[in-house]
Design a protein around this motif. Sequence first.
Motif, PDB file in Angstrom:
ATOM      1  N   ALA A 377       0.817  -1.215   0.000  1.00 18.14           N
ATOM      2  CA  ALA A 377       0.000   0.000   0.000  1.00 18.14           C
ATOM      3  C   ALA A 377       0.854   1.269   0.000  1.00 18.14           C
ATOM      4  O   ALA A 377       1.859   1.357   0.701  1.00 18.14           O
ATOM      5  N   ALA A 378       0.435   2.249  -0.770  1.00 15.37           N
ATOM      6  CA  ALA A 378       1.162   3.512  -0.883  1.00 15.37           C
ATOM      7  C   ALA A 378       1.112   4.271   0.442  1.00 15.37           C
ATOM      8  O   ALA A 378       0.034   4.440   1.031  1.00 15.37           O
ATOM      9  N   PRO A 379       2.252   4.768   0.945  1.00 11.59           N
ATOM     10  CA  PRO A 379       2.279   5.413   2.264  1.00 11.59           C
ATOM     11  C   PRO A 379       1.691   6.811   2.296  1.00 11.59           C
ATOM     12  O   PRO A 379       1.399   7.319   3.387  1.00 11.59           O
ATOM     13  N   PHE A 380       1.503   7.465   1.132  1.00  8.74           N
ATOM     14  CA  PHE A 380       0.997   8.834   1.167  1.00  8.74           C
ATOM     15  C   PHE A 380      -0.526   8.872   1.281  1.00  8.74           C
ATOM     16  O   PHE A 380      -1.127   9.954   1.354  1.00  8.74           O
ATOM     17  N   ILE A 381      -1.168   7.693   1.318  1.00  6.40           N
ATOM     18  CA  ILE A 381      -2.617   7.613   1.497  1.00  6.40           C
ATOM     19  C   ILE A 381      -2.905   7.355   2.974  1.00  6.40           C
ATOM     20  O   ILE A 381      -2.277   6.495   3.594  1.00  6.40           O
ATOM     21  N   PRO A 382      -3.853   8.082   3.591  1.00  8.20           N
ATOM     22  CA  PRO A 382      -4.161   7.832   5.009  1.00  8.20           C
ATOM     23  C   PRO A 382      -4.896   6.502   5.174  1.00  8.20           C
ATOM     24  O   PRO A 382      -5.560   6.025   4.251  1.00  8.20           O
ATOM     25  N   SER A 383      -4.798   5.908   6.365  1.00 11.13           N
ATOM     26  CA  SER A 383      -5.505   4.651   6.622  1.00 11.13           C
ATOM     27  C   SER A 383      -6.995   4.916   6.810  1.00 11.13           C
ATOM     28  O   SER A 383      -7.837   4.261   6.183  1.00 11.13           O
ATOM     29  N   ILE A 384      -7.332   5.886   7.667  1.00 10.70           N
ATOM     30  CA  ILE A 384      -8.736   6.223   7.911  1.00 10.70           C
ATOM     31  C   ILE A 384      -8.790   7.649   8.447  1.00 10.70           C
ATOM     32  O   ILE A 384      -7.952   8.057   9.260  1.00 10.70           O
TER      33      ILE A 384
END
Length: 1008
Positions: A377-384
Amino acid sequence: MRTFLLTLFLAVLGTQVLAQNRTVTGKVTDAEDGSPLPGVSVLVQGTTRGMATDLNGAYSLELGPGEDVITFSFIGYKAQTITVGDQTTVNVVMETDATQLNEVVVVGYGEQKKSDITGATANVKGEELSKQPVLTATQAMQGKVAGVQIISSGQPGASPQIRVRGVGTALSGTTSLYVVDGVLTDDITNINTADIVDMTILKDASAAAIYGSRGANGVIIITTRKGSVGAMKITYNNNIGIRQAANLVQMANSAEYSNYVQAAVGTPPPASSYNTDWYKTILRTAWEQSHNLSISGGSDKSTYLFNVGYLNDEGIVIGNEFKRLTLRLNNDYQIRENLKFGFQSSYGNSINQNGFNVIDIDTYGNVGSVYSDAYRAAPFIPSIVDGRYGNTSAYGNVGNPLLDVKSNDVKVKENRMQGSGYLSYKPVSWLTLRTSLGADWKNSLNRQYNYQFNPDETTFVVAGGNQLRALSALNIKQIQTFRWVWDNTATINKSFGKHDFTLLVGTTAEKYNQTWISANRNDVPADPNLWYINVGDANSSQNDGKGDAWARNSYLGRLNYAYGGKYLLTGTFRVDGSSRLPKVNRFQSFPSVGAAWVVSREGFMQGQGIFDLLKLRASYGKVGNDQIPTDAYTKSVTLNKPYPYNGSTQDATNGALIEQIIDPNINWEITKEYDVALEFAILQSKLTGEVNYYDKKVENALIKVPVNLTSGDGDKVIYTNVASIQNRGVEVVLNWKDKIGDDFSYTIGGNVTFNKNKVLALNGGQAVYGGSVGAGQGFTTYTDNGQPVGSFYVYKTLGVFNSEAEISAYTNSAGKVIQPTAKPGDFRYLDKNDDGVIDDSDREFAGSYQPVAYFGVNLGANYKSWDFSLSIYANVGNKVYNGKKAARVYGTDNVEKDMVYKRWTSANHTQSEPSANTGNLPASDYFVESGSFARINNLTIGYTLPAALLERWKIANLRVFVTSQNLFTYKKYSGFTAELPGDPLSSGIELTSYPTTRTFAAGLNVGF
């Protein structure tokens, strides 16, 4: 349940003798090293009342008026008779008896003294296993037995994989046989480790031949605890601790990821203020706990043991949890002096909440798991954010790992009952007739609910992407399994002068049956109270079901002969019939012979003062393997298959088709094994050891053979018996036991196994491909002549191209450019056959998942009331395939931190790492890494309260301890774990493996 336990407790309590006038307590220890001696028989002289010492060598015995003498006896030690007088504490130090043979160990259908055994066996005591906070006893056995490789998983509820003396098959089953109190089984996840007295491992074909068709992959005999003569004894053991991921791979953060992606595709990902560590999102520090309560005792007419155990392992991946409740009741009854009856029974109930399961949530058809998605998973996307999930899939990436967990509920509920009963009759002193009937019933309910979610703003921070589930889905699968085994044996023991004979003859029958049904339905409401198949869209229902049944019938015999305790001979013969094989090949004979010479008992060895034991032994045996599909030799017809006339699908007519090509004469896989060994004990038995050499050859191994068809849809393969596989190895075991002064004793033990696995001949068979990791890599393993089973078969890298000139200059002998589409920063691959093209014919072998050697080191020490133990396990020389690194699904997957900083650039012409890329690289030695590792398996420190305090508090023993499992691992592999179970063709590949866990726990052992 509480009512049942209370009733049972009161019933057991009612069988006890009344309290006596006084109580004598004490501890029994070894004279050589001061270690406690569990299992010592403590008997009031002139009566049948007594008990056995506990795990700490402690006892508590009630004496009546006029009863003043106690006898202490233990196999391998000199018996002692002590007059108590007015003492209330009597501690006993027992000395080894040179005139006695070693301890008695359980072997197939009986017992033998250790020094009389002519085959390769090993024994591990239950108290060694129960120190470790693990699910199964086999996990605790890792590193303690030479010749037995145990590959563990950190996943809650998962069983370890066992390989006894290497891999002996390519396509058949590799499961070892467990025999639990006479009940045959392939799985012991329902067995409480605290219930086990000892485990005996039958390693060679001679020792395992008594089990015939079940012995090809080794046999593990488990004996559970029983009650002993004496007053009621209550013990409670527990441990409570935490688990955490033992080793995590460092992934690129947002800035590093952006840098890599821009270099790979030419444009950076969108700007973002987030920097998500997906492992921290889905992992946790998890609690684990284990509790065991045991009640035992008895009289000269009956003995009993009741145990209840509870285990809870949360699992380090959120959404995981494993719970298990076990109950055991073992009873023995002396009906008459020559007639005995008994039974061993257990019940296990487990619930496995498995959020780690494979989940398909991708409209493109890509299948992933929670842990593999966290890797990619790309790290620049927030989890929630504010209850809405970061949309990793909107950026052409894998699904959000947190949503993977939250959108699925996967649970497996299992109920299992095992039991065996026996009747033993001795019509005369030299003859024992025994019949026993064992059963194993298991019912498993697997339920998976997939929640509905849409790619809009109600679910995601950013709408779009391909992570969606338009409709909820419920899948239920129920599996019911039942197995019974009935043994009938007659044992004759006779001695004539210096001649000792033991003859065992008997029959055994076994039957297995499994049925399963499954159903699924879409659009089921999200309320767990409505998770039933009859709720939801009836038009979406799909049902399936299948079953399996087989039976075995066997005849067995074994003769043990000893002359003067010096010359030993064992002959075993067993005939097995299996319904898994066609009638023409259904029955097979499995003979074995073993001989030993106890040199130290010869007259010329008396008084030499060096060897307490010197024994030479050799054996040969033959065992079989019928672990193949039950219908492997039966033609099956598929109905309603469309057949197009004149090549037009519009004119297709349904008909029947035989799709499966089978060998109607399929046969047993046969293992033949030679074993030669030297056993010794020197320096007053302080140093003991064993050296084994074995040559284990599997004949008639199943393999694929190409079949040329005269019509149909092309060439196919048939499974038949034509291959040969060999394992050769050496096992070395050394143990040192000594004491310094009166207060300090210690033990040092080590074992190492060297094994070489090789396919000897395919005999017309077709080499077998395996180990697929997807992402366009095809296969990664190849099983062929002269190589280990499941060897990695990949392209060889020759460094990295630094310029266009180097690409143009890389030609074959005819001047053809070999990689014309390459660019600077790409790997250069070996053109093995010099044809100017890189294809499968250029692959070469790059090592095997099977280690060259594996070993264990076990240390122990006792100082006054303190005890210490340390166990280390390691293997060397094996390879692993970094499949997770290879299988980059989308090209925008995240990468490991090392790939960012060590990659090839125009300024950094490294030859070991390619330039930034979008993945789907060919399967090459770039992904093959060293699998060697060494690990501190367990470290335990304990303290036992002194006898004075125990007497004051009116308890038999109290010990507190702290322990750590998998405390530290040294490895060369860059991934999560080098312990990678799998089938013979695809082991050693890390793709979606559960991470290894580290445990810290504390507990206590208390007895009354």
